[in-house]
Design an enzyme around this catalytic site. Sequence first.
Site, short mmCIF file in Angstrom:
data_model
loop_
_atom_site.label_atom_id
_atom_site.label_comp_id
_atom_site.label_asym_id
_atom_site.label_seq_id
_atom_site.Cartn_x
_atom_site.Cartn_y
_atom_site.Cartn_z
N CYS A 175 0.84 -1.20 0.00
CA CYS A 175 0.00 0.00 0.00
C CYS A 175 0.87 1.25 0.00
CB CYS A 175 -1.00 -0.03 1.15
SG CYS A 175 -2.45 0.99 0.81
N GLU A 218 -1.24 -8.84 3.08
CA GLU A 218 -1.06 -9.45 4.41
C GLU A 218 -2.38 -9.88 5.05
OE1 GLU A 218 -0.55 -6.27 3.64
OE2 GLU A 218 -0.98 -4.90 5.31
N HIS A 254 -3.48 -4.74 0.34
CA HIS A 254 -2.80 -5.30 1.51
C HIS A 254 -2.82 -6.83 1.44
CE1 HIS A 254 -2.34 -1.62 3.96
NE2 HIS A 254 -3.45 -1.23 3.36
N1 GLN Z 1 -1.90 6.88 3.02
C1 GLN Z 1 -1.99 6.14 1.79
C2 GLN Z 1 -3.33 6.29 1.13
O1 GLN Z 1 -4.30 6.65 1.75
C3 GLN Z 1 -1.65 4.68 2.02
C4 GLN Z 1 -2.64 3.98 2.89
C5 GLN Z 1 -2.15 2.65 3.38
O2 GLN Z 1 -0.97 2.34 3.30
N2 GLN Z 1 -3.04 1.84 3.89
O3 GLN Z 1 -3.45 6.06 -0.03
#
Ligand code: GLN
Length: 553
Positions: A380, A508, A506
């Site tokens: 992410c 994970e 994600h």
């Molecule tokens: N802050 C970033 C976004 O909102 C990444 C978010 C995250 O890593 N979950 O896109």
Amino acid sequence: MPKYIFVTGGVVSSVGKGIATAAIGRILKSRGLSVSIQKLDPYLNVDPGTMSPYQHGEVFVTDDGSETDLDLGHYERFLDANLTSASSVTSGQIYETVLGKERRGDYLGGTIQPIPHVTNEIKERIRAVGSETNADVVLVEVGGTVGDIEGQPFLEAIRQMRKEEGRNGTMSIHVTLLPYLGASGELKTKPTQHSVRELRSMGIQPDVIICRSDRPVADELKAKISLFCDVEREGVIPLLTMPSIYEVPLVLEEANLGDYVIEHLQLKAAKRDMDDWRQLVTALQHPAREVTVAVVGKYVELHDAYISVRESLIHAGVHHNTNVSIRWVQSERLEHGDVTPLKGVDGIVVPGGFGERGFEGKLQAAHVARTQRIPYLGLCLGLQVMVVEAARNLLHHEDANSSEFAPETSHPVISLLSEQEDVTQKGATMRLGAYPCELVPGTRAHAAYGVAEVNERHRHRYEFNNAYRDALAEVGIVPSGLSPDGQLVEICEVAGHPFMVATQFHPEFRSRPLRPHPLFRDFVGATIEGKAGEGDAKAVTADVSGAVASGSS
Ligand code: GLN
């Protein structure tokens, strides 16, 4: 008709009630029963999505896009099942619903009270899991500790359900702690007795007491707890602190908890078969080798914030018969170009995150990974970091950034969709939950998954800016996963690098102990090859110096 097992906690919080609940779920699943699990959280937040990681640890995201308690991650991993929003209930949600009904006039002018209106709503949520999943057994874990004011409506709802569901329809399991007193050299049962008394004062007699302790529990102590708490001897189950949480189902099954539950609830179950789980634990206990992976994040002093990342690395390690030793690196420490905290690591993970703090340090980590050919997995924010680093150092856009951190940047290589011209989807709300992703043939991501399309869970607002897609691809930052309409870059990777893959989602949240996530699996595989000098991956050497452009912010 599903049967219900209610799990409450006593004495202190953080005794591992969530793990115990997940482990009981695993035991019953191994007996051929279908199991679902629900967490009832007594706090007033509607969901943990807005809570600080310092308060709450990781926010776990389900397929259907709800932001939930991290215990749902344990449940999914131990059960190997995908849960839904129905499995995560908070007092905030309960009161929100009750007040909504009151405003709509659903209560026909009645006086709204904790009993029966709040308790009815709680019981409805519990039964909804049963009817939605059609499970043989629904495990319901109540957050917090017995005696907490905010937990009372939940306990009252459980008391009522125990009556309504009949003698063999429910079971109550209480998880407590036996503290060890160094001065007298003994484990003490008194706090457990008090906690059970508190539970009984709410009308709930436990059927099982799981006693957490750091030392072996003697038979006389078990007998004492059985006598004072009015629980059968077989229902007093000691649970020692284990080196790995994955050992817990084996320990509980060894103590015959499965048989005890099955008999009490009069379930028809198959013979116990935990061979696959035993193999997992054996592999964990006897790794053939070790690699070191740096996790570079903002909340590293608090490992709970990255719990699914840690577990995913463990699962991938088991697959390769390798102990993955995690070095938690505070990203701010890398901020000024000194990357010695990364010295000697065989791989680097940059996990998700919000907010600017430590972002420049994460760029340094990505820079080291790319230029030193260290395996890298970006999750992410870790993708956004990889893209910004490449834009600064390969495209020479010195102030390239994410518009999250530098709204005025002349090169917003990561931005909100609403800021990108040729994207038709508008609205800059959080992208949450599972979305399909098509894999680009010939890429590492495609090779890892081995299928054409996957579904992965998201939790972010910002996206890869398509205006830079071609320019970045020309310098080797290639998209390897796209949304089916081709508009969103979901995975990208560095061409020709031993393993530098990053995802906008994600992964994970989808890794399971017996089924490691393909990207984590291949990432750890690359670190092993690099360490063995087999592939062309490397470990970070002593003399690396950060050279990432500093950016505008
Ligand atoms: N802050 C970033 C976004 O909102 C990444 C978010 C995250 O890593 N979950 O896109």
